[in-house]
Design a protein around this motif. Sequence first.
Motif, PDB file in Angstrom:
ATOM      1  N   ASN A 241      -3.881   6.458   3.856  1.00  0.00           N
ATOM      2  CA  ASN A 241      -4.104   5.366   4.426  1.00  0.00           C
ATOM      3  C   ASN A 241      -4.599   4.145   2.959  1.00  0.00           C
ATOM      4  O   ASN A 241      -3.687   2.911   4.408  1.00  0.00           O
ATOM      5  CB  ASN A 241      -5.861   5.460   4.680  1.00  0.00           C
ATOM      6  CG  ASN A 241      -5.795   6.244   5.875  1.00  0.00           C
ATOM      7  OD1 ASN A 241      -5.489   6.592   7.276  1.00  0.00           O
ATOM      8  ND2 ASN A 241      -7.129   7.036   5.756  1.00  0.00           N
ATOM      9  N   GLU A 242      -4.478   4.213   2.298  1.00  0.00           N
ATOM     10  CA  GLU A 242      -4.433   3.133   1.491  1.00  0.00           C
ATOM     11  C   GLU A 242      -3.160   2.714   1.089  1.00  0.00           C
ATOM     12  O   GLU A 242      -1.962   1.436   1.794  1.00  0.00           O
ATOM     13  CB  GLU A 242      -4.848   2.984   0.076  1.00  0.00           C
ATOM     14  CG  GLU A 242      -6.626   3.559   0.059  1.00  0.00           C
ATOM     15  CD  GLU A 242      -6.473   3.495  -1.194  1.00  0.00           C
ATOM     16  OE1 GLU A 242      -6.335   3.368  -2.210  1.00  0.00           O
ATOM     17  OE2 GLU A 242      -8.339   3.416  -1.629  1.00  0.00           O
ATOM     18  N   ASP A 243      -2.268   3.495   1.312  1.00  0.00           N
ATOM     19  CA  ASP A 243      -1.055   3.663   1.366  1.00  0.00           C
ATOM     20  C   ASP A 243      -0.406   2.612   2.471  1.00  0.00           C
ATOM     21  O   ASP A 243       0.982   2.042   2.322  1.00  0.00           O
ATOM     22  CB  ASP A 243      -0.021   5.081   1.045  1.00  0.00           C
ATOM     23  CG  ASP A 243      -0.007   5.195  -0.733  1.00  0.00           C
ATOM     24  OD1 ASP A 243      -0.349   4.463  -1.456  1.00  0.00           O
ATOM     25  OD2 ASP A 243       0.353   6.495  -0.562  1.00  0.00           O
ATOM     26  N   MET A 244      -0.005   3.253   4.253  1.00  0.00           N
ATOM     27  CA  MET A 244      -0.273   3.288   4.765  1.00  0.00           C
ATOM     28  C   MET A 244      -0.487   1.755   5.394  1.00  0.00           C
ATOM     29  O   MET A 244       0.362   1.061   5.744  1.00  0.00           O
ATOM     30  CB  MET A 244      -0.534   3.578   5.991  1.00  0.00           C
ATOM     31  CG  MET A 244      -0.974   3.113   7.721  1.00  0.00           C
ATOM     32  SD  MET A 244       1.252   3.309   7.739  1.00  0.00           S
ATOM     33  CE  MET A 244       0.967   5.082   8.298  1.00  0.00           C
ATOM     34  N   ALA A 245      -1.901   1.241   4.730  1.00  0.00           N
ATOM     35  CA  ALA A 245      -1.619  -0.641   5.051  1.00  0.00           C
ATOM     36  C   ALA A 245      -1.001  -1.155   3.797  1.00  0.00           C
ATOM     37  O   ALA A 245      -0.215  -2.186   3.773  1.00  0.00           O
ATOM     38  CB  ALA A 245      -3.559  -0.811   4.542  1.00  0.00           C
ATOM     39  N   GLU A 246      -0.684  -0.723   2.661  1.00  0.00           N
ATOM     40  CA  GLU A 246       0.489  -1.152   2.054  1.00  0.00           C
ATOM     41  C   GLU A 246       1.774  -1.137   2.695  1.00  0.00           C
ATOM     42  O   GLU A 246       1.720  -2.074   2.526  1.00  0.00           O
ATOM     43  CB  GLU A 246       0.038  -0.986   0.236  1.00  0.00           C
ATOM     44  CG  GLU A 246       1.377  -0.927  -0.511  1.00  0.00           C
ATOM     45  CD  GLU A 246       1.195  -2.643  -1.064  1.00  0.00           C
ATOM     46  OE1 GLU A 246       2.019  -3.653  -1.441  1.00  0.00           O
ATOM     47  OE2 GLU A 246       0.007  -3.067  -0.606  1.00  0.00           O
ATOM     48  N   LEU A 247       1.974  -0.689   3.478  1.00  0.00           N
ATOM     49  CA  LEU A 247       3.373   0.188   3.884  1.00  0.00           C
ATOM     50  C   LEU A 247       3.213  -1.449   4.924  1.00  0.00           C
ATOM     51  O   LEU A 247       4.654  -2.134   5.457  1.00  0.00           O
ATOM     52  CB  LEU A 247       3.642   1.247   4.724  1.00  0.00           C
ATOM     53  CG  LEU A 247       4.025   1.912   3.436  1.00  0.00           C
ATOM     54  CD1 LEU A 247       4.818   3.848   4.339  1.00  0.00           C
ATOM     55  CD2 LEU A 247       5.428   1.222   2.814  1.00  0.00           C
ATOM     56  N   GLU A 248       2.115  -1.059   6.080  1.00  0.00           N
ATOM     57  CA  GLU A 248       2.208  -2.361   7.204  1.00  0.00           C
ATOM     58  C   GLU A 248       2.118  -3.434   6.433  1.00  0.00           C
ATOM     59  O   GLU A 248       2.595  -4.916   7.370  1.00  0.00           O
ATOM     60  CB  GLU A 248       0.442  -2.289   7.857  1.00  0.00           C
ATOM     61  CG  GLU A 248       0.408  -0.577   8.374  1.00  0.00           C
ATOM     62  CD  GLU A 248      -1.176  -0.434   9.051  1.00  0.00           C
ATOM     63  OE1 GLU A 248      -1.775  -0.630   8.880  1.00  0.00           O
ATOM     64  OE2 GLU A 248      -0.096   0.455  10.110  1.00  0.00           O
ATOM     65  N   ARG A 249       1.593  -4.129   5.204  1.00  0.00           N
ATOM     66  CA  ARG A 249       1.361  -5.311   4.372  1.00  0.00           C
ATOM     67  C   ARG A 249       3.392  -5.639   4.254  1.00  0.00           C
ATOM     68  O   ARG A 249       3.847  -7.014   4.500  1.00  0.00           O
ATOM     69  CB  ARG A 249       0.951  -5.419   3.461  1.00  0.00           C
ATOM     70  CG  ARG A 249      -0.436  -5.691   3.455  1.00  0.00           C
ATOM     71  CD  ARG A 249      -1.916  -5.550   2.182  1.00  0.00           C
ATOM     72  NE  ARG A 249      -1.524  -4.827   1.597  1.00  0.00           N
ATOM     73  CZ  ARG A 249      -2.488  -3.865   1.075  1.00  0.00           C
ATOM     74  NH1 ARG A 249      -3.440  -4.081   2.272  1.00  0.00           N
ATOM     75  NH2 ARG A 249      -2.650  -3.058   0.304  1.00  0.00           N
ATOM     76  N   GLU A 250       3.849  -4.571   3.832  1.00  0.00           N
ATOM     77  CA  GLU A 250       5.596  -4.578   2.858  1.00  0.00           C
ATOM     78  C   GLU A 250       5.884  -5.309   4.461  1.00  0.00           C
ATOM     79  O   GLU A 250       6.930  -5.789   4.485  1.00  0.00           O
ATOM     80  CB  GLU A 250       5.376  -3.276   2.438  1.00  0.00           C
ATOM     81  CG  GLU A 250       6.937  -3.339   1.948  1.00  0.00           C
ATOM     82  CD  GLU A 250       7.613  -2.461   1.194  1.00  0.00           C
ATOM     83  OE1 GLU A 250       8.772  -2.237   1.059  1.00  0.00           O
ATOM     84  OE2 GLU A 250       6.665  -1.517   1.163  1.00  0.00           O
ATOM     85  N   MET A 251       5.255  -3.849   5.882  1.00  0.00           N
ATOM     86  CA  MET A 251       6.381  -4.618   6.941  1.00  0.00           C
ATOM     87  C   MET A 251       6.924  -5.800   7.097  1.00  0.00           C
ATOM     88  O   MET A 251       7.633  -6.801   7.879  1.00  0.00           O
ATOM     89  CB  MET A 251       5.739  -2.935   7.814  1.00  0.00           C
ATOM     90  CG  MET A 251       6.443  -3.894   9.192  1.00  0.00           C
ATOM     91  SD  MET A 251       7.780  -3.109   9.292  1.00  0.00           S
ATOM     92  CE  MET A 251       8.396  -1.436   9.581  1.00  0.00           C
ATOM     93  N   ASP A 252       5.278  -6.103   7.191  1.00  0.00           N
ATOM     94  CA  ASP A 252       4.495  -8.102   7.775  1.00  0.00           C
ATOM     95  C   ASP A 252       5.715  -8.572   6.406  1.00  0.00           C
ATOM     96  O   ASP A 252       6.415 -10.132   7.691  1.00  0.00           O
ATOM     97  CB  ASP A 252       3.305  -7.557   7.972  1.00  0.00           C
ATOM     98  CG  ASP A 252       2.144  -7.497   8.715  1.00  0.00           C
ATOM     99  OD1 ASP A 252       2.420  -6.703   9.294  1.00  0.00           O
ATOM    100  OD2 ASP A 252       1.024  -7.125   8.423  1.00  0.00           O
TER     101      ASP A 252
END
Length: 447
Positions: A241-252
Amino acid sequence: MEIKMKKRKYIRVAVLAMTVCMMLAFAPAVGSSGRTESDINAEIKANEQKAERLAEEQREREAEIAATQGDRNQSRQREVLVEQSIAAVNERIAILNANIVLQQEAIAKKEGEIEALEQRISDAEREIELREHKIALLEAENEENLEKFGLLVKNNYMTGSLGMVDILLDSGDFYEMIVRADVLQKAAERNTDFMNDLLAAIEAQEREIEELEELKLSLQANIELCEQEKDALELALEKLNEDMAELEREMDGEQERLRVLAGETAVLQQQIDGMYRQFNATNEELEELEKMISQLIKELQNLNRPNYSGDGFVWPVDEKFQRITCGFGWDAGWSRWHRAIDIGNAGINGANIYSIQSGTVIVAVESNSRSGYGSYVVVDHGGGYTSLYSHMQFGSVRVSVGQEVKVGQVLGLVGSTGLSTGPHLHFEIRVNGEARNPLDYSYSYVG
């Protein structure tokens, strides 16, 4: 419309304006409109200056458009790279989502295992409770039986009713004595067997309780192991979930970069569109100047000048040079209207260029420029006819403005000055300022 075509157009207009201006430099005649050539010269001079200024603006604008297009293309390339990065992040998000789902399924499965183990422990605890209750009942029964047996023995002892000697002495005969002794023995044995059965049942129940306790301990150990495994799975899920949050921030971040780049590209495209509109507007203005200059040529050629049109035309180069490399009309290679013919046989470089008819030289330019006509000559033949010969070798022009020339007289040598891709003669004929196809006329040859 391509810039290349427009560039050729504004060069042509500028050269035409200069040609007409030079035409006016030597003749004082007065036309039917009452204006002298000096009057027309002043107007043409103003048009020439305006055309040259507009042509220079077009050259600068063309360079600016090219530079801005380069910036826009670079911006678009950066957009493509960001789009590719976004696609890669999306793939990583999809993989991570799949892993999260698998992890959640593993946690749910482990929770099911724990729940099943807890249910088995609960069942074992209930079974132990039942068995303990049963043992308690058996023990109570044993105690009661032991107490009864003790009372029986005590009573018999006190009353002597069960004494073996008394039983034997009271017997009527030996047989009765044997019978009474056997009954007493069996009664004692039955009590003993009964007590032994109770004790055996208690021991069996206790062994089962011990087994259940061991099972319970084993199940509790399994639960502890499952809990540890569940904790590890939950930690792994938390990391996912932390990795997902980081990816979502990267996507943003990537999407914001794409938005900014798209905005920059749009602004650059708007700038290019605006410059093209200015470019087209200036070309329209140059078209109007060309019309005005053509009209002035007609006016000039209606003035009193010698008329040589009856002398006939000769081919502008030697007879062996007949190859037309670019005809009159639309030139797809340059995306333009070609108002001349180009004569370009092999070996033509340095060949003589002849005046196609007698007349007066109105333009004689020596130029080593890589744009426009380069070195060229214009001859006015009277009757509205003019001829133009361009791309001469630099330094080869043999006539001057105002000079009268004869048909077949050498004007210069074939070269490749101006906007030229190789040695050839650019040959034009105009009638009252309007370009005509030189191949519509018949020619004789010099010599």
